[in-house]
Design an enzyme around this catalytic site. Structure first.
Site, mmCIF file in Angstrom:
data_model
loop_
_atom_site.group_PDB
_atom_site.id
_atom_site.type_symbol
_atom_site.label_atom_id
_atom_site.label_comp_id
_atom_site.label_asym_id
_atom_site.label_seq_id
_atom_site.Cartn_x
_atom_site.Cartn_y
_atom_site.Cartn_z
ATOM 1 N N LYS A 77 -1.799 16.479 -5.425
ATOM 2 C CA LYS A 77 -2.181 15.449 -4.608
ATOM 3 C C LYS A 77 -0.818 16.238 -3.398
ATOM 4 O O LYS A 77 -1.054 15.775 -2.064
ATOM 5 C CB LYS A 77 -1.714 13.746 -4.298
ATOM 6 C CG LYS A 77 -3.250 13.300 -5.717
ATOM 7 C CD LYS A 77 -3.144 11.310 -5.609
ATOM 8 C CE LYS A 77 -4.909 11.259 -4.942
ATOM 9 N NZ LYS A 77 -4.635 9.983 -5.612
ATOM 10 N N ASP A 114 -8.130 8.075 -0.163
ATOM 11 C CA ASP A 114 -8.004 6.113 -0.877
ATOM 12 C C ASP A 114 -7.837 5.152 0.278
ATOM 13 O O ASP A 114 -8.304 3.938 0.130
ATOM 14 C CB ASP A 114 -6.155 6.392 -1.553
ATOM 15 C CG ASP A 114 -7.187 7.286 -2.913
ATOM 16 O OD1 ASP A 114 -7.746 7.436 -3.313
ATOM 17 O OD2 ASP A 114 -5.972 7.757 -3.500
HETATM 18 P P1 NAP Z 1 2.599 5.870 -8.894
HETATM 19 O O1 NAP Z 1 2.576 6.711 -7.474
HETATM 20 O O2 NAP Z 1 3.703 6.732 -10.332
HETATM 21 O O3 NAP Z 1 3.854 4.490 -8.797
HETATM 22 C C1 NAP Z 1 3.609 3.852 -9.362
HETATM 23 C C2 NAP Z 1 4.541 2.294 -9.153
HETATM 24 O O4 NAP Z 1 4.538 1.589 -10.209
HETATM 25 C C3 NAP Z 1 5.484 2.608 -8.377
HETATM 26 O O5 NAP Z 1 6.000 1.865 -7.824
HETATM 27 C C4 NAP Z 1 6.583 2.166 -9.401
HETATM 28 O O6 NAP Z 1 7.872 1.391 -9.168
HETATM 29 C C5 NAP Z 1 6.105 1.230 -10.502
HETATM 30 N N1 NAP Z 1 6.165 1.227 -11.755
HETATM 31 C C6 NAP Z 1 5.261 1.948 -13.274
HETATM 32 N N2 NAP Z 1 5.594 1.595 -13.630
HETATM 33 C C7 NAP Z 1 6.815 0.822 -14.134
HETATM 34 C C8 NAP Z 1 7.536 -0.287 -14.665
HETATM 35 N N3 NAP Z 1 7.431 -0.124 -15.936
HETATM 36 N N4 NAP Z 1 8.227 -1.269 -14.115
HETATM 37 C C9 NAP Z 1 8.645 -1.410 -12.960
HETATM 38 N N5 NAP Z 1 7.895 -0.698 -12.019
HETATM 39 C C10 NAP Z 1 6.361 -0.087 -12.604
HETATM 40 O O7 NAP Z 1 1.889 5.542 -9.352
HETATM 41 P P2 NAP Z 1 -0.116 5.091 -8.202
HETATM 42 O O8 NAP Z 1 -0.288 6.842 -8.228
HETATM 43 O O9 NAP Z 1 0.370 4.720 -7.109
HETATM 44 O O10 NAP Z 1 -0.370 4.471 -9.012
HETATM 45 C C11 NAP Z 1 -0.263 3.007 -9.276
HETATM 46 C C12 NAP Z 1 -1.691 2.268 -9.409
HETATM 47 O O11 NAP Z 1 -3.074 2.694 -8.498
HETATM 48 C C13 NAP Z 1 -2.203 3.384 -10.631
HETATM 49 O O12 NAP Z 1 -2.723 1.595 -11.763
HETATM 50 C C14 NAP Z 1 -3.766 4.121 -10.915
HETATM 51 O O13 NAP Z 1 -4.093 4.003 -11.334
HETATM 52 C C15 NAP Z 1 -4.258 2.377 -9.661
HETATM 53 N N6 NAP Z 1 -4.602 3.242 -8.783
HETATM 54 C C16 NAP Z 1 -6.261 2.854 -8.490
HETATM 55 C C17 NAP Z 1 -6.573 3.328 -7.703
HETATM 56 C C18 NAP Z 1 -7.882 3.169 -6.692
HETATM 57 O O14 NAP Z 1 -9.107 3.792 -6.411
HETATM 58 N N7 NAP Z 1 -9.181 1.998 -7.139
HETATM 59 C C19 NAP Z 1 -6.348 4.532 -6.711
HETATM 60 C C20 NAP Z 1 -4.996 5.204 -6.750
HETATM 61 C C21 NAP Z 1 -4.221 4.599 -7.716
HETATM 62 P P3 NAP Z 1 8.706 2.339 -8.801
HETATM 63 O O15 NAP Z 1 8.459 2.976 -7.728
HETATM 64 O O16 NAP Z 1 10.375 1.782 -8.658
HETATM 65 O O17 NAP Z 1 8.824 3.551 -10.665
#
Ligand code: NAP
Length: 279
Positions: A77, A114
């Site tokens: 990305k 998004d």
């Molecule tokens: P990302 O960039 O990896 O960010 C993950 C986030 O979750 C960060 O804030 C991280 O905290 C937190 N996190 C992960 N594991 C954790 C844990 N064990 N304890 C506490 N906090 C934790 O991922 P992303 O791309 O933003 O995606 C996040 C979610 O959104 C996913 O579930 C994804 O499937 C969903 N999503 C959905 C859509 C949709 O179209 N519906 C689109 C995009 C994403 P830290 O900052 O402290 O690391």
């Protein structure tokens, strides 16, 4: 299928989603459903592209007149931005693209659908000047905060495992508010969004007390596997309005479909599509 520089020879217009891994992507199902529904003579598929092959991938697709563009997912990305024109200044705002497509003048341009996909299901609500809470500070949270800034919401509280990351995002999007650890109590808010991985299958649950939210609050979970997360179940029990992650997933795909194929997808068939996606 894994990308090979020798290319693709269907002779039909096509688009694809690229990433590594890519087998889990729901994009082929969504775009394929709309292509069939509209009777388009086109393809949409998933192509695994490893990071080392990204330059060769874009070089080969640029030369292919049938290629309309690609959705871009993890881990490309950010890196894909180096291969496209960034006419919408995505690098300085959301910071990542999820779409590369040909512009009418032939240029390859990057976009991020998004934020628009997030906004579409809540477009009918007025959150201007009303407080919002966002859980998470990763890539998805950036798209959410970009949309919240455009919506001119009131103060935003970010709850994140690393509050410093949240504070940096508030300042990047010039949002008033504060960033707190996940253990902080949920402040009263008109909109609460989970943009973290918590609650997703294979991740720890999201444990929040929603009792401070007013009765007209909307709770929006970006997680779509499972579809009804504990957060949404808890919000439903309280009788709050809820929005699930499939709505954003389909919303961002709809914007991409229109940009790639020049036609609006048949959103009146969303119920059928959702059944397919949850089967
Ligand atoms: P990302 O960039 O990896 O960010 C993950 C986030 O979750 C960060 O804030 C991280 O905290 C937190 N996190 C992960 N594991 C954790 C844990 N064990 N304890 C506490 N906090 C934790 O991922 P992303 O791309 O933003 O995606 C996040 C979610 O959104 C996913 O579930 C994804 O499937 C969903 N999503 C959905 C859509 C949709 O179209 N519906 C689109 C995009 C994403 P830290 O900052 O402290 O690391």
């Amino acid at each position: 299928m894994t990308f090979h520089a020798s290319g693709h020879a269907s002779g039909r217009p096509y688009a694809e989603v690229i990433g590594d891994p890519i087998a889990h992507s729901k994009s082929p199902l969504i775009h394929g459903f709309w292509i069939n529904a509209l009777g388009l003579d086109a393809d949409y598929r998933a192509t695994r592209v490893v990071s080392d092959d990204l330059p060769a991938y874009f070089a080969s697709r640029r030369a292919d007149p049938h290629w309309r563009g690609c959705n871009v997912t993890i881990p490309h990305k950010l890196a894909a931005l180096d291969h496209v024109e960034d006419r919408g200044d995505v690098r300085a705002t959301i910071g990542a693209i999820n779409l590369a497509m040909r512009a009418p003048d032939g240029a390859l341009i990057g976009a991020n659908t998004d934020a628009g996909g997030f906004y579409a299901p809540i477009a009918g609500f007025d959150f201007a000047d009303r407080p919002a809470v966002v859980i998470g500070a990763g890539g998805a949270a950036r798209a959410v905060l970009f949309a919240l800034a455009k919506m001119e919401v009131g103060p935003v509280t970010i709850l994140n495992r690393s509050p410093l990351k949240g504070a940096a995002l508030l300042s990047a999007f010039r949002l008033k508010g504060r960033a707190l650890p996940l253990s902080a109590p949920v402040p009263p808010a008109a909109l609460l969004v989970n943009a973290s991985a918590l609650g997703m299958a294979g991740h720890p649950p999201l444990d929040l007390d929603l009792s401070t939210l007013p009765d007209d609050a909307v709770v929006y979970d970006l997680v779509y596997a499972p579809l009804e997360t504990d957060l949404l179940a808890q919000a439903n029990d309280r009788g709050l309005e809820t929005v699930d992650g499939l709505e954003m997933l389909v919303g961002q795909a709809a914007l991409a479909f229109e940009l790639l194929f020049g036609m609006e997808p048949p959103r009146e068939r969303d119920d059928e599509l959702r059944e397919l996606l949850t089967a």
